[in-house]
Enzyme design. Sequence first.
Site, PDB file in Angstrom:
ATOM      1  N   CYS A   1       9.107  -3.789 -11.044  1.00  0.00           N
ATOM      2  CA  CYS A   1      10.183  -3.475 -10.429  1.00  0.00           C
ATOM      3  C   CYS A   1      11.413  -4.474 -11.162  1.00  0.00           C
ATOM      4  O   CYS A   1      12.117  -5.023 -10.641  1.00  0.00           O
ATOM      5  CB  CYS A   1      10.472  -3.799  -8.972  1.00  0.00           C
ATOM      6  SG  CYS A   1       9.906  -5.224  -8.321  1.00  0.00           S
TER       7      CYS A   1
ATOM      8  N   GLY B   1       0.757  -1.333  -0.025  1.00  0.00           N
ATOM      9  CA  GLY B   1      -0.156  -0.027   0.018  1.00  0.00           C
ATOM     10  C   GLY B   1       0.974   1.390  -0.059  1.00  0.00           C
ATOM     11  O   GLY B   1       0.198   2.288   0.120  1.00  0.00           O
TER      12      GLY B   1
HETATM   13  C1  LIG Z   1       4.320  -5.201  -6.795  1.00  0.00           C
HETATM   14  S1  LIG Z   1       3.304  -5.759  -5.763  1.00  0.00           S
HETATM   15  C2  LIG Z   1       2.240  -4.542  -5.406  1.00  0.00           C
HETATM   16  C3  LIG Z   1       3.031  -3.332  -4.404  1.00  0.00           C
HETATM   17  C4  LIG Z   1       2.123  -2.186  -4.158  1.00  0.00           C
HETATM   18  N1  LIG Z   1       1.587  -1.472  -5.016  1.00  0.00           N
HETATM   19  C5  LIG Z   1       2.820  -1.154  -3.092  1.00  0.00           C
HETATM   20  O1  LIG Z   1       3.252  -0.004  -3.769  1.00  0.00           O
HETATM   21  O2  LIG Z   1       2.816  -1.530  -2.037  1.00  0.00           O
HETATM   22  C6  LIG Z   1       2.142  -6.768  -6.678  1.00  0.00           C
HETATM   23  C7  LIG Z   1       1.040  -7.191  -6.184  1.00  0.00           C
HETATM   24  O3  LIG Z   1      -0.040  -7.773  -7.014  1.00  0.00           O
HETATM   25  C8  LIG Z   1      -0.740  -8.849  -6.353  1.00  0.00           C
HETATM   26  N2  LIG Z   1      -1.192  -9.519  -7.616  1.00  0.00           N
HETATM   27  C9  LIG Z   1      -0.626 -10.392  -8.220  1.00  0.00           C
HETATM   28  N3  LIG Z   1      -1.304 -10.994  -9.208  1.00  0.00           N
HETATM   29  C10 LIG Z   1      -2.857 -10.576  -9.091  1.00  0.00           C
HETATM   30  C11 LIG Z   1      -3.880 -10.205 -10.010  1.00  0.00           C
HETATM   31  N4  LIG Z   1      -3.991 -11.100 -10.685  1.00  0.00           N
HETATM   32  N5  LIG Z   1      -4.978  -9.283  -9.418  1.00  0.00           N
HETATM   33  C12 LIG Z   1      -4.654  -8.468  -8.326  1.00  0.00           C
HETATM   34  N6  LIG Z   1      -3.630  -8.515  -7.931  1.00  0.00           N
HETATM   35  C13 LIG Z   1      -2.475  -9.566  -7.978  1.00  0.00           C
HETATM   36  C14 LIG Z   1       0.053  -9.436  -5.500  1.00  0.00           C
HETATM   37  O4  LIG Z   1      -0.641 -10.140  -4.471  1.00  0.00           O
HETATM   38  C15 LIG Z   1       1.055  -8.290  -5.013  1.00  0.00           C
HETATM   39  O5  LIG Z   1       0.631  -7.705  -3.850  1.00  0.00           O
END
Ligand SMILES: C[S@@+](CC[C@H](N)C(=O)[O-])C[C@H]1O[C@@H](n2cnc3c(N)ncnc32)[C@H](O)[C@@H]1O
Length: 265
Positions: free
Chosen positions: A205, A83
Amino acid sequence: MRAALLDRPAPVARRNGFAAHVHDAGAGAVGIPGCCRYDGGNPDRDEAGLLRYYVLDAASVWAALSLDVKAGERVLDLCAAPGGKALILIESLRAAGELVANDRSPTRAQRLRRVLDDYLPPAVRARVTVTQRDGRRWGVSRPGSCDAVLLDAPCSSERHVVAAPAELAKWSPGRVARLVQDQYALLTSALLAVRPGGRVLYCTCALAPAENDGVIERLLERGRHRAEPRPVELPVGAPTRYGWQMLPHRDGCGPLYLCRLQKLP
Ligand SMILES: C[S@@+](CC[C@H](N)C(=O)[O-])C[C@H]1O[C@@H](n2cnc3c(N)ncnc32)[C@H](O)[C@@H]1O
């Protein structure tokens, strides 16, 4: 590059704009709006119980700011947990507007709720809805419902791959290919979710070009979703074919790739 990945760039402390602050506004300034040097330790709370700052990579701050969220907009953060970027988006909305923060993972969505509760006063928290849906299907169920979408996509995250043998064991070219499929599906869903003229900020990333410019290239080549990359110019990083990238050995933050797209009418 490898050394810089292992020796993580110093993160920054981003002030919580909703909390009361005791320090001087410019203390330890690092040239990023709302951020100062992070000196270690855990954030403290103000009198209302809000945590005063959030620690994250400087490149993540630049990414969230690049969506250019304006007061009163309807914004979707499609992959939002834990978040850090969602907090920046809700601050940019100021006194009006709504944020939907989605994450498919139940445990990570739970963490996201805790972060929002820790950083937002109740009246602001009430303007954020947390959902736990598969982002790949979001756009078909609510087409044109948002002004702007942040897609911080799941990716190879090579930083973790080089740092942990267990992560290295999971890495394979096939895994990159599967991630590219997911990233593409998430991106087209984000483009469906946004109104014509609205923005999507795609970021990862990852270092693998296939997960960055490669996903944008596939979108443009297939041509099923009318969207155009819009130029990005940040104080750190360098342009790529369609977007912008910050790299730790060169820029002192990241890795982070971003591409800002506008949906055409
Ligand atoms: C790079 S992290 C996000 C970090 C967040 N935006 C932050 O700034 O703290 C990617 C996220 O995508 C979620 N995720 C993966 N596949 C997904 C999907 N099909 N739909 C929604 N969320 C997904 C994962 O659970 C993970 O928390």
